[in-house]
Design an enzyme around this catalytic site. Structure first.
Site, PDB file in Angstrom:
ATOM      1  N   ILE A   1       0.855  -1.185   0.000  1.00  0.00           N
ATOM      2  CA  ILE A   1       0.000   0.000   0.000  1.00  0.00           C
ATOM      3  C   ILE A   1       0.894   1.238   0.000  1.00  0.00           C
ATOM      4  O   ILE A   1       1.901   1.272   0.707  1.00  0.00           O
ATOM      5  CB  ILE A   1      -0.897   0.017   1.265  1.00  0.00           C
ATOM      6  CG1 ILE A   1      -1.681  -1.283   1.391  1.00  0.00           C
ATOM      7  CG2 ILE A   1      -1.824   1.227   1.256  1.00  0.00           C
ATOM      8  CD1 ILE A   1      -2.652  -1.557   0.289  1.00  0.00           C
TER       9      ILE A   1
ATOM     10  N   THR B   1      -3.126  -1.814 -11.745  1.00  0.00           N
ATOM     11  CA  THR B   1      -3.926  -2.836 -12.412  1.00  0.00           C
ATOM     12  C   THR B   1      -4.295  -3.908 -11.394  1.00  0.00           C
ATOM     13  O   THR B   1      -3.455  -4.348 -10.602  1.00  0.00           O
ATOM     14  CB  THR B   1      -3.195  -3.423 -13.632  1.00  0.00           C
ATOM     15  OG1 THR B   1      -3.984  -4.499 -14.152  1.00  0.00           O
ATOM     16  CG2 THR B   1      -1.800  -3.928 -13.319  1.00  0.00           C
ATOM     17  N   HIS B   2      -5.575  -4.284 -11.405  1.00  0.00           N
ATOM     18  CA  HIS B   2      -6.096  -5.219 -10.398  1.00  0.00           C
ATOM     19  C   HIS B   2      -6.823  -6.361 -11.109  1.00  0.00           C
ATOM     20  O   HIS B   2      -7.635  -6.110 -12.012  1.00  0.00           O
ATOM     21  CB  HIS B   2      -7.049  -4.472  -9.461  1.00  0.00           C
ATOM     22  CG  HIS B   2      -7.625  -5.352  -8.402  1.00  0.00           C
ATOM     23  ND1 HIS B   2      -6.902  -5.756  -7.301  1.00  0.00           N
ATOM     24  CD2 HIS B   2      -8.838  -5.951  -8.306  1.00  0.00           C
ATOM     25  CE1 HIS B   2      -7.654  -6.551  -6.560  1.00  0.00           C
ATOM     26  NE2 HIS B   2      -8.832  -6.683  -7.148  1.00  0.00           N
TER      27      HIS B   2
ATOM     28  N   ALA C   1      -6.031   6.826  -1.433  1.00  0.00           N
ATOM     29  CA  ALA C   1      -5.491   6.338  -0.162  1.00  0.00           C
ATOM     30  C   ALA C   1      -6.067   4.980   0.250  1.00  0.00           C
ATOM     31  O   ALA C   1      -5.539   4.324   1.146  1.00  0.00           O
ATOM     32  CB  ALA C   1      -5.743   7.376   0.927  1.00  0.00           C
ATOM     33  N   GLY C   2      -7.140   4.532  -0.397  1.00  0.00           N
ATOM     34  CA  GLY C   2      -7.751   3.256  -0.029  1.00  0.00           C
ATOM     35  C   GLY C   2      -7.115   2.076  -0.759  1.00  0.00           C
ATOM     36  O   GLY C   2      -6.197   2.243  -1.561  1.00  0.00           O
TER      37      GLY C   2
ATOM     38  N   ASP D   1      -7.504  -0.287  -3.533  1.00  0.00           N
ATOM     39  CA  ASP D   1      -8.199  -0.539  -4.809  1.00  0.00           C
ATOM     40  C   ASP D   1      -9.520   0.228  -4.900  1.00  0.00           C
ATOM     41  O   ASP D   1     -10.503  -0.269  -5.469  1.00  0.00           O
ATOM     42  CB  ASP D   1      -8.443  -2.052  -5.012  1.00  0.00           C
ATOM     43  CG  ASP D   1      -7.130  -2.837  -5.038  1.00  0.00           C
ATOM     44  OD1 ASP D   1      -6.123  -2.307  -5.546  1.00  0.00           O
ATOM     45  OD2 ASP D   1      -7.115  -3.975  -4.540  1.00  0.00           O
TER      46      ASP D   1
HETATM   47  C1  GRF Z   1      -1.373  -9.076 -11.854  1.00  0.00           C
HETATM   48  O1  GRF Z   1      -2.490  -9.891 -12.114  1.00  0.00           O
HETATM   49  C2  GRF Z   1      -1.726  -7.902 -10.982  1.00  0.00           C
HETATM   50  O2  GRF Z   1      -2.961  -7.360 -11.257  1.00  0.00           O
HETATM   51  C3  GRF Z   1      -1.734  -8.570  -9.631  1.00  0.00           C
HETATM   52  O3  GRF Z   1      -0.608  -9.414  -9.647  1.00  0.00           O
HETATM   53  C4  GRF Z   1      -0.346  -9.792 -10.989  1.00  0.00           C
HETATM   54  C5  GRF Z   1       1.058  -9.366 -11.319  1.00  0.00           C
HETATM   55  O4  GRF Z   1       1.527 -10.052 -12.422  1.00  0.00           O
HETATM   56  N1  GRF Z   1      -1.740  -7.614  -8.563  1.00  0.00           N
HETATM   57  P1  GRF Z   1       2.941  -9.693 -13.086  1.00  0.00           P
HETATM   58  O5  GRF Z   1       3.968  -9.568 -11.974  1.00  0.00           O
HETATM   59  O6  GRF Z   1       2.779  -8.449 -13.890  1.00  0.00           O
HETATM   60  O7  GRF Z   1       3.240 -10.893 -13.952  1.00  0.00           O
END
Ligand code: GRF
Length: 212
Positions: free
Chosen positions: A103, A119-120, A153-154, A156
């Site tokens: 975080i 990216t999540h 700040a949260g 995701d």
């Molecule tokens: C991705 O799916 C990301 O969203 C998640 O962990 C993975 C990281 O993959 N938090 P990489 O290290 O880019 O292969």
């Protein structure tokens, strides 16, 4: 009219990528950045882990790296400050969290807030946190996906820039589902980072408007 002998090279936004792990998202960004038309260039990669395979990917691409390991700092605020300074050195216009599993604290958000994207691997606001794929599977959803969002700040919780859906198949486990999500995630991240760099963006409440 005589042609200008110096072709105009499109300006590329300076991007720093934060990583903790494998770095396949980073690899996708590095594959895109040699084309000036993409609009962005990865100028630095920073990790909280010295053993992150992502670092070798950056080095192979000739991109500068830095490690800011929590164990090297006396406490959390000092680490936050150290991370912010390590990124600041690269003078980025955009900071991309690509599998960065920490975080970000106030010192980092103060310096770079509003231009950090994460990216999540789930369709936020569903399944935030470190186990988005596992939690979606455990809940029994039939469709999940990935989200690129601005960081606040949260955990995701920031405004969403773009999302893509991925179907959950019978027999999926966390690894198989995550692999299929990551294929889509890499494409989305490259597309979104390029568009943010080329077109700019504005935030209107919870909505991120590209080209704004
Ligand atoms: C991705 O799916 C990301 O969203 C998640 O962990 C993975 C990281 O993959 N938090 P990489 O290290 O880019 O292969």
């Amino acid at each position: 009219m005589p042609r200008d002998p110096h072709p105009v090279v499109p300006r590329q936004a300076r991007v720093v990528v934060l990583v903790s792990g494998t770095g396949t998202n980073l690899a996708a960004l590095l594959a895109a950045h040699d084309d000036p038309a993409w609009g962005a260039r990865v100028v630095g990669v920073v990790s909280n882990r010295a053993d992150a395979p992502a670092l070798a990917r950056a080095q192979a691409a000739g991109v500068a790296t830095a490690v800011v390991a929590p164990a090297d700092f006396p406490d959390r605020p000092a680490w936050d400050e150290g991370l912010a300074r390590a990124v600041e050195v690269f003078d980025p216009e955009l900071v991309v969290l690509a599998g960065f599993m920490r975080i970000l604290g106030e010192p980092f958000l103060r310096r770079f807030g509003g231009r950090i994207v994460n990216t999540h691997p789930a369709l936020l606001p569903a399944f935030p946190g470190a186990h988005g794929v596992r939690d979606a599977l455990a809940h029994g959803v039939r469709v999940t996906g990935c989200t690129v969002h601005l960081v606040d700040a949260g955990v995701d919780t920031g405004p969403i820039v773009a999302q893509r859906a991925v179907e959950v198949l019978d027999g999926d486990d966390e690894a198989s589902l995550h692999e299929r999500i990551k294929v889509v995630e890499r494409e989305l991240l490259v597309d979104v980072v390029g568009r943010m760099a080329r077109e700019g963006f504005t935030v209107e409440g919870r909505r991120v408007v590209l080209g704004g």
